[in-house]
Design an enzyme around this catalytic site. Structure first.
Site, mmCIF file in Angstrom:
data_model
loop_
_atom_site.group_PDB
_atom_site.id
_atom_site.type_symbol
_atom_site.label_atom_id
_atom_site.label_comp_id
_atom_site.label_asym_id
_atom_site.label_seq_id
_atom_site.Cartn_x
_atom_site.Cartn_y
_atom_site.Cartn_z
ATOM 1 N N LYS A 196 16.669 1.375 -8.395
ATOM 2 C CA LYS A 196 15.405 1.020 -7.748
ATOM 3 C C LYS A 196 14.293 1.914 -8.294
ATOM 4 O O LYS A 196 14.384 3.142 -8.243
ATOM 5 C CB LYS A 196 15.560 1.190 -6.233
HETATM 6 O O1 G3P Z 1 13.395 -0.784 1.532
HETATM 7 C C1 G3P Z 1 12.029 -0.965 1.537
HETATM 8 C C2 G3P Z 1 11.436 -1.706 2.702
HETATM 9 O O2 G3P Z 1 12.277 -2.727 3.097
HETATM 10 C C3 G3P Z 1 10.879 -0.846 3.789
HETATM 11 O O3 G3P Z 1 10.674 -1.516 4.991
HETATM 12 O O4 G3P Z 1 10.198 -1.567 7.418
HETATM 13 O O5 G3P Z 1 9.919 0.593 6.130
HETATM 14 O O6 G3P Z 1 8.331 -1.288 5.805
HETATM 15 P P1 G3P Z 1 9.729 -0.904 6.142
#
Ligand code: G3P
Length: 218
Positions: free
Chosen positions: A87
């Protein structure tokens, strides 16, 4: 549509895997920190443990932000397990790293994508997955789903093979809407997957079926 779970929590990954509908896992440094995983060895062991639970792709994020650092870290991650996807953040050196890994046949996930232009660049660099963060766009009163639609159009126009991985999914309707507009993958919390099960008519209907069965078999 592929279902990934966005967590580094082994119990939740096991629960999603046991459902039989899980296609992979995404993690990020914040999710690893949330589980208290620190130090290079512990981090690598945790990724290995995740790979042993699931059958599909497991995204492991690099911490370096320079090309050489990302290549070094990404290669070490890729060597850990064949299911690892490196990633890489959407930054200038990240684009170079995506191209490097793509040329070497190593799978990548370009993260922190918030615009169609960024998604176009990631596809040009040969990213396996691109991760537009739809929830975080919704958080600032913009339309995350509209971005997925735009990326779908661009990728289809040019037959880019990069898969659209809708990230920062927060709830079940994000999942349903992403499926309607053609995201290839969604990654979200376990609740966004199990929430799809719920409907009061299902619960009421089942209760009635079981009650009728019990009555007639009494
Ligand atoms: O893995 C990255 C992403 O899915 C993060 O999600 O909920 O922290 O905005 P969030």
């Amino acid at each position: 549509m592929k279902f990934f779970i966005d967590t580094a929590n082994l119990d939740q990954i096991k629960e999603a895997q046991a459902l039989g509908v899980l296609d992979g896992v995404t993690t990020n440094p914040s999710l690893m920190a949330k589980e208290g995983i620190k130090g290079e060895k512990a981090v690598l062991n945790h990724y290995k443990a995740i790979c042993e639970i699931v059958d599909g792709d497991v995204s492991a994020e690099v911490i370096a932000t320079d090309f050489e650092g990302m290549v070094k870290e990404g290669e070490a991650l890729a060597e850990l397990h064949p299911q690892i996807v490196v990633k890489i953040p959407m930054i200038k050196d990240g684009i170079k790293a995506l191209k490097h890994f793509s040329d070497k046949g190593i799978k990548t996930n370009c993260t922190l994508v918030f615009s169609a232009g960024q998604a176009l660049l990631a596809a040009k660099a040969g990213a396996t997955y691109v991760s537009p963060f739809i929830g975080r766009l919704d958080d600032i009163s913009t339309d995350g789903l509209q971005l997925i639609e735009q990326i779908r159009l661009i990728y289809d126009n040019y037959a880019f093979e990069t898969q659209i991985l809708a990230a920062s999914v927060r709830h079940t309707m994000h999942v349903v809407e992403c499926a309607s507009i053609g995201a290839d993958v969604m990654t979200g919390p376990l609740s966004s997957i199990t929430g799809l099960l719920k409907h009061p008519l299902t619960d009421n209907g089942l209760a009635q079926f079981l009650a009728d069965h019990a009555k007639s078999n009494a």
